[in-house]
Design a protein around this motif. Structure first.
Motif, PDB file in Angstrom:
ATOM      1  N   GLU A 142      35.482  42.098  31.995  1.00 41.13           N
ATOM      2  CA  GLU A 142      36.448  42.897  32.735  1.00 41.13           C
ATOM      3  C   GLU A 142      37.858  42.736  32.168  1.00 41.13           C
ATOM      4  N   LEU A 143      38.185  41.522  31.715  1.00 40.37           N
ATOM      5  CA  LEU A 143      39.485  41.302  31.086  1.00 40.37           C
ATOM      6  C   LEU A 143      39.591  42.107  29.798  1.00 40.37           C
ATOM      7  N   ILE A 144      38.553  42.064  28.972  1.00 39.58           N
ATOM      8  CA  ILE A 144      38.562  42.790  27.702  1.00 39.58           C
ATOM      9  C   ILE A 144      38.701  44.288  27.957  1.00 39.58           C
ATOM     10  N   ALA A 145      37.985  44.797  28.950  1.00 42.08           N
ATOM     11  CA  ALA A 145      38.092  46.228  29.279  1.00 42.08           C
ATOM     12  C   ALA A 145      39.498  46.579  29.725  1.00 42.08           C
ATOM     13  N   GLY A 146      40.108  45.709  30.534  1.00 42.29           N
ATOM     14  CA  GLY A 146      41.467  45.955  31.005  1.00 42.29           C
ATOM     15  C   GLY A 146      42.480  45.929  29.868  1.00 42.29           C
ATOM     16  N   ALA A 174      48.835  40.331  37.426  1.00 41.02           N
ATOM     17  CA  ALA A 174      48.031  39.408  38.230  1.00 41.02           C
ATOM     18  C   ALA A 174      46.558  39.763  38.222  1.00 41.02           C
ATOM     19  N   GLU A 175      46.249  41.081  38.210  1.00 38.76           N
ATOM     20  CA  GLU A 175      44.845  41.489  38.252  1.00 38.76           C
ATOM     21  C   GLU A 175      44.109  41.078  36.981  1.00 38.76           C
ATOM     22  N   LEU A 176      44.823  41.069  35.841  1.00 36.43           N
ATOM     23  CA  LEU A 176      44.208  40.615  34.600  1.00 36.43           C
ATOM     24  C   LEU A 176      44.162  39.092  34.531  1.00 36.43           C
ATOM     25  N   SER A 177      45.159  38.436  35.089  1.00 42.50           N
ATOM     26  CA  SER A 177      45.190  36.967  35.086  1.00 42.50           C
ATOM     27  C   SER A 177      43.961  36.386  35.761  1.00 42.50           C
ATOM     28  N   LEU A 227      41.978  26.792  35.023  1.00 40.20           N
ATOM     29  CA  LEU A 227      43.052  26.726  34.041  1.00 40.20           C
ATOM     30  C   LEU A 227      44.363  27.286  34.577  1.00 40.20           C
ATOM     31  N   LYS A 228      44.261  28.108  35.624  1.00 38.62           N
ATOM     32  CA  LYS A 228      45.452  28.771  36.175  1.00 38.62           C
ATOM     33  C   LYS A 228      46.209  29.504  35.067  1.00 38.62           C
ATOM     34  N   ALA A 229      45.455  30.323  34.337  1.00 36.99           N
ATOM     35  CA  ALA A 229      46.016  31.071  33.221  1.00 36.99           C
ATOM     36  C   ALA A 229      46.598  32.396  33.701  1.00 36.99           C
ATOM     37  N   GLY A 230      47.309  33.060  32.798  1.00 37.96           N
ATOM     38  CA  GLY A 230      47.927  34.323  33.160  1.00 37.96           C
ATOM     39  C   GLY A 230      48.008  35.271  31.976  1.00 37.96           C
ATOM     40  N   VAL A 231      48.234  36.556  32.297  1.00 38.01           N
ATOM     41  CA  VAL A 231      48.474  37.586  31.287  1.00 38.01           C
ATOM     42  C   VAL A 231      49.855  38.160  31.551  1.00 38.01           C
ATOM     43  N   TRP A 232      50.727  38.037  30.545  1.00 37.51           N
ATOM     44  CA  TRP A 232      52.081  38.579  30.653  1.00 37.51           C
ATOM     45  C   TRP A 232      52.229  39.717  29.656  1.00 37.51           C
TER      46      TRP A 232
END
Length: 340
Positions: free
Chosen positions: A193-197, A316-319, A327-332
């Motif tokens: 889902e992340l890759i698609a986003g 946030a939806e991708l994070s 890991l509490k990772a994020g996408v910026w």
């Protein structure tokens, strides 16, 4: 004759001292030069501590004192200071690298790197729950993790979020995962889902991944039809197995050669110097960062906040689609501002 005799008697002693001092300086400078060259290979925390135990003892005591005081401002200042890297060319001319000053500079850099890596390990331990000792999966946890996250061996696959939600709770050793795979240059896992986003966000624009490591993210995005090239300067060859699909280019060279509209980087090293180059490229429209919310694990946050050409925010939806969630990772996403 007495004067001459006195000079002849004293000069050998002075000459021996001078020769000894010169020899000691040469040994020290040679050692400092070799140490500086070794530092360019990015030694691990363990290698640094074993090679320079006295410096590590000093750093350990300093960190213990800071943590004991529990002063957030002091800790933040320590993190910022530890992340600063100086090149000798900024302070020393080529002819000045044979003296005590350069030796002291190298020792200072050793302590800085020990401090930086110790802080990163502290933050990583807080995220994973693993404090010390050897870590191993038992048979069942190993089989479940392998089936869920990898195609084969340590080759990652896009993870189904549905499968992850079903299987992940069954792993009672889940906190051991990241300490195990980090040794092979794996800092996170990517869901389908992340890759698609990300593919939707990028669209058909020319894209370059910098600091791509083993090229996993670019491979996944290419499978979704993204026009992407993976690049890396190969500085982590001791940890990462680079495939031929990852072109050996540093960030500046990659940006210059491909002039991408989109740049993406997953888990950029803390306080790196290459991300600022992205903000200076007029061709770049979008920069996507995948990393940790901890500011001394990934990213150059000082440059993020200092640049003025891009508006940026966390998606946030991708994070939520970066794995594992511990890991509490994020996408910026940095988007170039439209000129009025």
């Amino acid at each position: 004759m007495r004067l001459v005799a006195h000079d002849m008697a004293s000069r050998p002693i002075s000459g021996k001292n001078s020769l000894l001092n010169w020899w000691m300086c040469m040994v020290a400078s040679s050692s400092a030069a070799k140490t500086w060259q070794w530092l360019q290979s990015n030694p691990t925390f363990t290698e640094l501590a074993q090679a320079h135990p006295q410096e590590w003892l000093t750093v350990r005591d300093e960190l213990a004192a800071v943590f004991a005081r529990r002063d957030a401002a002091e800790l933040k200042a320590l993190v910022s200071k530890a992340a600063q890297r100086m090149e000798p060319d900024a302070k020393f001319l080529s002819g000045e690298r044979d003296g005590r000053a350069f030796e002291l500079f190298v020792h200072h850099q050793i302590r800085q790197r020990l401090t930086e890596q110790a802080l990163r390990q502290y933050a990583f331990s807080a995220a994973t729950g693993v404090k010390s000792g050897k870590v191993r999966f038992n048979l069942l946890n190993g089989l479940l993790a392998q089936k869920l996250l990898f195609e084969k061996d340590l080759i990652r696959k896009p993870v189904s979020m549905r499968a992850f939600r079903l299987i992940w709770p069954l792993l009672w050793q889940k906190r051991l995962l990241m300490p195990l795979v980090e040794k092979r240059g794996i800092w996170c896992f990517y869901s389908r889902e992340l890759i698609a986003g990300l593919a939707q966000l990028i669209g058909h624009r020319r894209t370059v991944e910098i600091a791509a490591g083993d090229g996993t993210l670019s491979r996944f995005l290419a499978e979704q039809g993204v026009d992407i090239t993976a690049t890396d300067d190969y500085s982590w060859e001791k940890v990462v197995k680079y495939p031929e699909s990852v072109q050996r280019l540093d960030a500046i060279s990659a940006l210059s050669r491909f002039q991408p509209k989109v740049v993406i980087c997953s888990w950029p090293p803390s306080a790196n110097h290459f991300e600022r180059q992205i903000f200076r490229q007029r061709e770049v429209e979008t920069y996507i960062v995948i990393g940790s919310h901890s500011r001394f694990i990934t990213g150059n946050w000082a440059d993020y906040e200092a640049q003025t050409f891009f508006a940026w925010q966390e998606h946030a939806e991708l994070s939520q689609l970066i794995l594992p969630p511990e890991l509490k990772a994020g996408v910026w996403v940095f988007q170039r501002k439209v000129s009025p």
